[in-house]
Design an enzyme around this catalytic site. Structure first.
Site, PDB file in Angstrom:
ATOM      1  N   GLY A 105       0.805  -1.224   0.000  1.00  0.00           N
ATOM      2  CA  GLY A 105       0.000   0.000   0.000  1.00  0.00           C
ATOM      3  C   GLY A 105       0.831   1.262   0.000  1.00  0.00           C
ATOM      4  N   GLY A 107       2.363   2.442  -2.995  1.00  0.00           N
ATOM      5  CA  GLY A 107       2.534   2.914  -4.375  1.00  0.00           C
ATOM      6  C   GLY A 107       3.581   2.147  -5.166  1.00  0.00           C
ATOM      7  N   LEU A 108       4.005   0.977  -4.655  1.00  0.00           N
ATOM      8  CA  LEU A 108       5.062   0.225  -5.347  1.00  0.00           C
ATOM      9  C   LEU A 108       4.510  -0.930  -6.190  1.00  0.00           C
ATOM     10  CD1 LEU A 108       7.770   0.077  -2.506  1.00  0.00           C
ATOM     11  CD2 LEU A 108       7.444   1.826  -4.253  1.00  0.00           C
ATOM     12  N   GLY A 109       3.209  -0.999  -6.305  1.00  0.00           N
ATOM     13  CA  GLY A 109       2.619  -2.033  -7.167  1.00  0.00           C
ATOM     14  C   GLY A 109       2.694  -3.427  -6.565  1.00  0.00           C
ATOM     15  N   SER A 110       2.557  -3.518  -5.240  1.00  0.00           N
ATOM     16  CA  SER A 110       2.708  -4.837  -4.604  1.00  0.00           C
ATOM     17  C   SER A 110       1.609  -5.812  -5.026  1.00  0.00           C
ATOM     18  CB  SER A 110       2.738  -4.704  -3.081  1.00  0.00           C
ATOM     19  OG  SER A 110       1.627  -3.982  -2.627  1.00  0.00           O
ATOM     20  N   SER A 111       0.391  -5.327  -5.201  1.00  0.00           N
ATOM     21  CA  SER A 111      -0.685  -6.270  -5.562  1.00  0.00           C
ATOM     22  C   SER A 111      -0.454  -6.837  -6.961  1.00  0.00           C
ATOM     23  CB  SER A 111      -2.066  -5.615  -5.449  1.00  0.00           C
ATOM     24  OG  SER A 111      -2.172  -4.507  -6.306  1.00  0.00           O
ATOM     25  N   ALA A 112       0.035  -6.004  -7.870  1.00  0.00           N
ATOM     26  CA  ALA A 112       0.323  -6.498  -9.228  1.00  0.00           C
ATOM     27  C   ALA A 112       1.462  -7.511  -9.191  1.00  0.00           C
ATOM     28  CB  ALA A 112       0.696  -5.329 -10.148  1.00  0.00           C
ATOM     29  N   ALA A 113       2.492  -7.230  -8.391  1.00  0.00           N
ATOM     30  CA  ALA A 113       3.637  -8.148  -8.330  1.00  0.00           C
ATOM     31  C   ALA A 113       3.229  -9.491  -7.714  1.00  0.00           C
ATOM     32  CB  ALA A 113       4.779  -7.510  -7.540  1.00  0.00           C
ATOM     33  N   ASP A 154       0.739  -0.904 -13.398  1.00  0.00           N
ATOM     34  CA  ASP A 154       1.393  -1.796 -12.431  1.00  0.00           C
ATOM     35  C   ASP A 154       1.544  -3.215 -12.980  1.00  0.00           C
ATOM     36  OD1 ASP A 154       1.304   0.420 -10.862  1.00  0.00           O
ATOM     37  OD2 ASP A 154       0.316  -0.516  -9.156  1.00  0.00           O
TER      38      ASP A 154
HETATM   39  O1  PMV Z   1       0.491   5.405  -5.820  1.00  0.00           O
HETATM   40  P1  PMV Z   1       0.337   4.785  -7.171  1.00  0.00           P
HETATM   41  O2  PMV Z   1       1.532   4.046  -7.653  1.00  0.00           O
HETATM   42  O3  PMV Z   1      -0.932   3.995  -7.321  1.00  0.00           O
HETATM   43  O4  PMV Z   1       0.241   5.972  -8.204  1.00  0.00           O
HETATM   44  C1  PMV Z   1      -0.808   6.880  -8.269  1.00  0.00           C
HETATM   45  C2  PMV Z   1      -0.512   7.772  -9.405  1.00  0.00           C
HETATM   46  C3  PMV Z   1      -1.541   8.860  -9.663  1.00  0.00           C
HETATM   47  O5  PMV Z   1      -1.111   9.557 -10.799  1.00  0.00           O
HETATM   48  C4  PMV Z   1      -1.630   9.811  -8.498  1.00  0.00           C
HETATM   49  C5  PMV Z   1      -2.929   8.277  -9.902  1.00  0.00           C
HETATM   50  C6  PMV Z   1      -3.072   7.506 -11.182  1.00  0.00           C
HETATM   51  O6  PMV Z   1      -4.064   6.748 -11.283  1.00  0.00           O
HETATM   52  O7  PMV Z   1      -2.266   7.656 -12.108  1.00  0.00           O
END
Ligand code: PMV
Length: 323
Positions: A105, A107-113, A154
């Site tokens: 949670g 923003g590093l794409g953990s669910s996709a990985a 992701d």
């Molecule tokens: O936190 P992440 O990796 O889900 O990135 C969100 C990126 C935003 O530009 C803020 C939202 C989006 O859907 O692109």
């Protein structure tokens, strides 16, 4: 039979938030993500272990399928694992360990990985050929099913790896480049709400269309210039552009005290560029450290959970290590 698989996480290098307003962005798959190990069993039992969250469960296969019910209220990282398992039928049980080597949670794409690595391992177990296109498509379908909506970024990054330029039409183009990208990721352990942050930026845009519109235009120029900097191996410019992008993200209200602290700490000890990554409001920063990486790592990790990483060119991979 024993199988190992890995899928990378990702960071957004440039263009978060402005990408929502049809401006380009750049995302990088990182060589840090999710390791999966699968061992076949001689009985019909299936065990699932996720050490990071102390999750451990045992099930029994019924007519070659795993019967499970997900909690529709509380979305869990394990939901993705069950949805992947649900794509297959099994002749025997197995032990599945999902080792998440990054933050959840943040923003590093953990669910996709998690989704992509499990899909690779389970398809190998079932001797089913799934090419990357099929993995990316099915993984995205699972993200949409669980989250209600999901951009393809992701799941594409986890599957294909590399660095991707998301253009104004939201098409994903691979950037060809030949430079090292030593990064540090630091997590402030507070999480921002992406939906709320995107909405707050939209409201600012409505209130100050000229000003915020021009900030988005500047972000667009940054992403375009960064693409060239990566293609030309210009590390000085890449760092400058990250710092410019950070200032603009601050101006639209998605920066925080903790993110700023991490950003300035990394710059103080020699990062060429540093910025928040993803939606902001919490989560992570990335610091680009072609020099001084150990010193910067020491300083950041003494205050915040931190790891070093580089780009992952390959994306998902897996192999049968014992027949
Ligand atoms: O936190 P992440 O990796 O889900 O990135 C969100 C990126 C935003 O530009 C803020 C939202 C989006 O859907 O692109």
């Amino acid at each position: 039979m024993k199988i190992k698989a890995f899928a990378p996480g990702k960071v957004i290098l440039f263009g978060e938030h402005s990408v929502v307003h049809n401006k380009p962005a750049i995302a990088v798959a990182i060589n840090r993500g999710v390791d999966v190990e699968l061992t076949s069993r001689s009985d019909n039992n299936v065990t699932i272990e996720v050490p990071l969250i102390n999750y451990s469960k045992e099930h029994e296969l019924v007519n070659k399928k795993l019967v499970f019910e997900l909690d529709s209220q509380n979305k869990m990282i394990t939901d993705y694992i069950y949805e992947v398992i649900n794509l297959f039928e099994f002749d025997t049980g197995f032990d599945l360990t999902i080792d998440i080597k990054m933050y959840l949670g943040a923003g590093l794409g953990s669910s996709a990985a998690v989704t992509v690595s499990c899909m690779k391992a389970l398809s190998l177990f079932n001797h089913i050929e799934m090419d990357k296109k099929e993995i990316a498509t099915k993984a995205r379908d699972i993200e949409i099913k669980i989250q209600g909506a999901a951009s393809p970024i992701d799941t594409s990054m986890s599957t294909y790896g590399g660095i991707i330029y998301i253009n104004e039409e939201f098409e994903l183009q691979r950037i060809n480049f030949d430079m090292d990208l030593p990064l540090i990721v630091s997590n402030c352990e507070l999480s921002g709400n992406t939906g709320q942050l995107v909405e707050s930026v939209r409201q600012k845009y409505v209130k100050y269309p000229e000003i915020v519109g021009n900030i988005f235009n500047a972000m667009q120029e940054i992403s375009k210039n960064a693409k060239h900097a990566l293609e030309n191996g210009n590390s000085e410019e890449l760092g400058d552009l990250m710092n410019l992008n950070q200032g603009l993200l601050d101006s639209i209200g998605v920066n925080t005290v903790e993110l700023s602290d991490m950003v300035y700490l990394s710059r103080k000890f020699g990062a060429k560029g540093s910025k928040l990554t993803g939606s902001g409001g919490g989560g992570c920063i990335i610091a680009y450290c072609p020099e001084n990486i150990n010193r910067i790592y020491e300083e950041l990790s003494s205050k915040y959970p931190t790891f070093k990483c580089e780009q992952s060119d390959e994306g998902v991979y897996g192999q049968i290590i014992q027949e």
